[in-house]
Design an enzyme around this catalytic site. Structure first.
Site, PDB file in Angstrom:
ATOM      1  N   HIS A  86       0.831  -1.202   0.000  1.00  0.00           N
ATOM      2  CA  HIS A  86       0.000   0.000   0.000  1.00  0.00           C
ATOM      3  C   HIS A  86       0.864   1.251   0.000  1.00  0.00           C
ATOM      4  O   HIS A  86       0.548   2.238  -0.681  1.00  0.00           O
ATOM      5  CB  HIS A  86      -0.937   0.008   1.224  1.00  0.00           C
ATOM      6  CG  HIS A  86      -1.988   1.062   1.183  1.00  0.00           C
ATOM      7  ND1 HIS A  86      -1.865   2.256   1.857  1.00  0.00           N
ATOM      8  CD2 HIS A  86      -3.180   1.118   0.536  1.00  0.00           C
ATOM      9  CE1 HIS A  86      -2.941   2.987   1.650  1.00  0.00           C
ATOM     10  NE2 HIS A  86      -3.753   2.335   0.844  1.00  0.00           N
ATOM     11  N   CYS A  87       1.954   1.212   0.713  1.00  0.00           N
ATOM     12  CA  CYS A  87       2.845   2.378   0.822  1.00  0.00           C
ATOM     13  C   CYS A  87       3.496   2.747  -0.498  1.00  0.00           C
ATOM     14  O   CYS A  87       3.889   3.906  -0.688  1.00  0.00           O
ATOM     15  CB  CYS A  87       3.942   2.109   1.850  1.00  0.00           C
ATOM     16  SG  CYS A  87       3.360   1.819   3.517  1.00  0.00           S
ATOM     17  N   ILE A  88       3.638   1.801  -1.404  1.00  0.00           N
ATOM     18  CA  ILE A  88       4.368   2.054  -2.646  1.00  0.00           C
ATOM     19  C   ILE A  88       3.436   2.225  -3.840  1.00  0.00           C
ATOM     20  O   ILE A  88       3.897   2.269  -4.990  1.00  0.00           O
ATOM     21  CB  ILE A  88       5.412   0.955  -2.922  1.00  0.00           C
ATOM     22  CG1 ILE A  88       4.772  -0.385  -3.240  1.00  0.00           C
ATOM     23  CG2 ILE A  88       6.354   0.836  -1.724  1.00  0.00           C
ATOM     24  CD1 ILE A  88       5.777  -1.473  -3.651  1.00  0.00           C
TER      25      ILE A  88
END
Length: 346
Positions: A338-340
């Site tokens: 999700h962060c990337i």
């Protein structure tokens, strides 16, 4: 904070526009990613990290288009690993966590695209430089011919999860941290979130004071499945300190209602409790997955907890196909899938 800047931001007439922040489970036009290139940040692990990013991009591309932002001079290396079918977009970037540095996309009432350009200071000046990442959101919005709305808040996309119906869940430890918005009250932060995202209500969770990288982003503990329904991480070990922090946050969620007055239905998902952390910022999270059109691309660590997590995601998203990607080269840096990624709504 500069008082004049604050007043100018508040006076900006966002309230005269009609827009909303779509939920991540709504249809996407594409997903954005950003290519890791900093040897000084990732050292000997950079090559493995790049391969993992390519694997994530290819997995998401099974469901929807992917645009990869690549720092000038690194396109050949990116193309070699990404292969065909991934759109490579050269733009200056400092780092590769586009959930946090990229725009938070909006849909305007007339169907056109907009987005919020938050101020970005690398999670409280934890890494430098960050000026190119601070400019990234507006560059992407300009490329997509989207309306850019500038906020005075230092905020990252991983701090936000929305239901598409006016409810936002956020954590106090990140958005109210002194390294982001010193001197700005909780009431001011809430007002700005509502103004910039077309919200009706902010549901505050206490967050995670043990998170040394993001200061407790909400995308490390929960996400919306659909309006009124939230997936929430847990640790089955009652003695685990992080498990108690997750339980405290869940209790805070259960004590509140969404913008429609609904109590939250919760679907539990384990964190990667049986995975050994190899860094102080290791992201031991399964819920840090990407929702795509018809699919879920989620982390795998090759441990039994992963089977439990996949079963939970299958229950939550029965109409989506689950694809797992080994992100062992990414999570020691403090984030997962999700962060990337950053979805652009259709």
């Amino acid at each position: 904070m500069n008082g004049e800047f604050l007043m100018n931001a508040i006076e900006w007439p966002a309230q005269q526009l009609k827009f909303r922040r779509p939920a991540e489970f709504e249809p996407h036009a594409k997903t954005w990613m950003a290519w890791p290139h900093r040897q000084d940040l990732y050292g000997a692990g950079l090559s493995a990290m790049q391969r993992a990013y390519a694997d994530v991009a290819q997995a998401i591309a099974r469901f929807e288009p992917v645009s990869m932002v690549v720092h000038p001079g690194h396109s050949n290396d990116a193309h070699a690993l990404l292969g065909k079918g991934i759109d490579v977009v050269e733009m200056p970037i400092d780092d590769c966590w586009i959930r946090d540095s990229g725009p938070t996309f909006l849909k305007l009432a007339d169907g056109s695209l907009g987005g919020v350009s938050w101020r970005f200071n690398a999670w409280g000046r934890k890494h430098e430089p960050y000026d190119q990442d601070n400019a990234l959101a507006e560059r992407i919005l300009a490329r997509e011919d989207a309306l850019a709305l500038r906020s005075f808040l230092y905020c990252e996309g991983g701090s936000l999860t929305t239901d598409g119906e006016g409810t936002l869940i956020a954590t106090e430890t990140s958005l109210l941290h002194s390294n982001r918005n010193p001197g700005v009250s909780k009431a001011w932060v809430e007002k700005e979130l509502i103004r910039m995202l077309g919200l009706e209500k902010v549901v505050w969770l206490p967050g995670d004071p043990l998170d040394l990288e993001t200061d407790g982003h909400v995308d490390g503990m929960c996400c919306f499945v659909r309006p009124g329904v939230v997936m929430f991480e847990y640790n089955p070990d009652p003695a685990d300190l992080h498990g108690r922090i997750l339980a405290d946050n869940l209790a805070a969620l259960r004590s509140q209602t969404d913008a429609r007055g609904r109590s939250f239905e919760v679907i539990p998902i384990p964190e990667a409790y049986d995975v050994e952390a190899t860094s102080d910022v290791f992201a031991r999270s399964y819920i840090n997955f990407a929702i795509a059109n018809g699919g879920i691309v989620m982390p795998t660590f090759g441990r039994p907890s992963g089977e439990e997590a996949m079963a939970a995601v299958a229950r939550a998203f029965p109409d989506r196909r689950i694809v797992t990607v080994d992100v062992g080269a990414v999570v020691p840096a403090g984030g997962a899938i999700h962060c990337i990624t950053q979805e652009q709504p259709l």
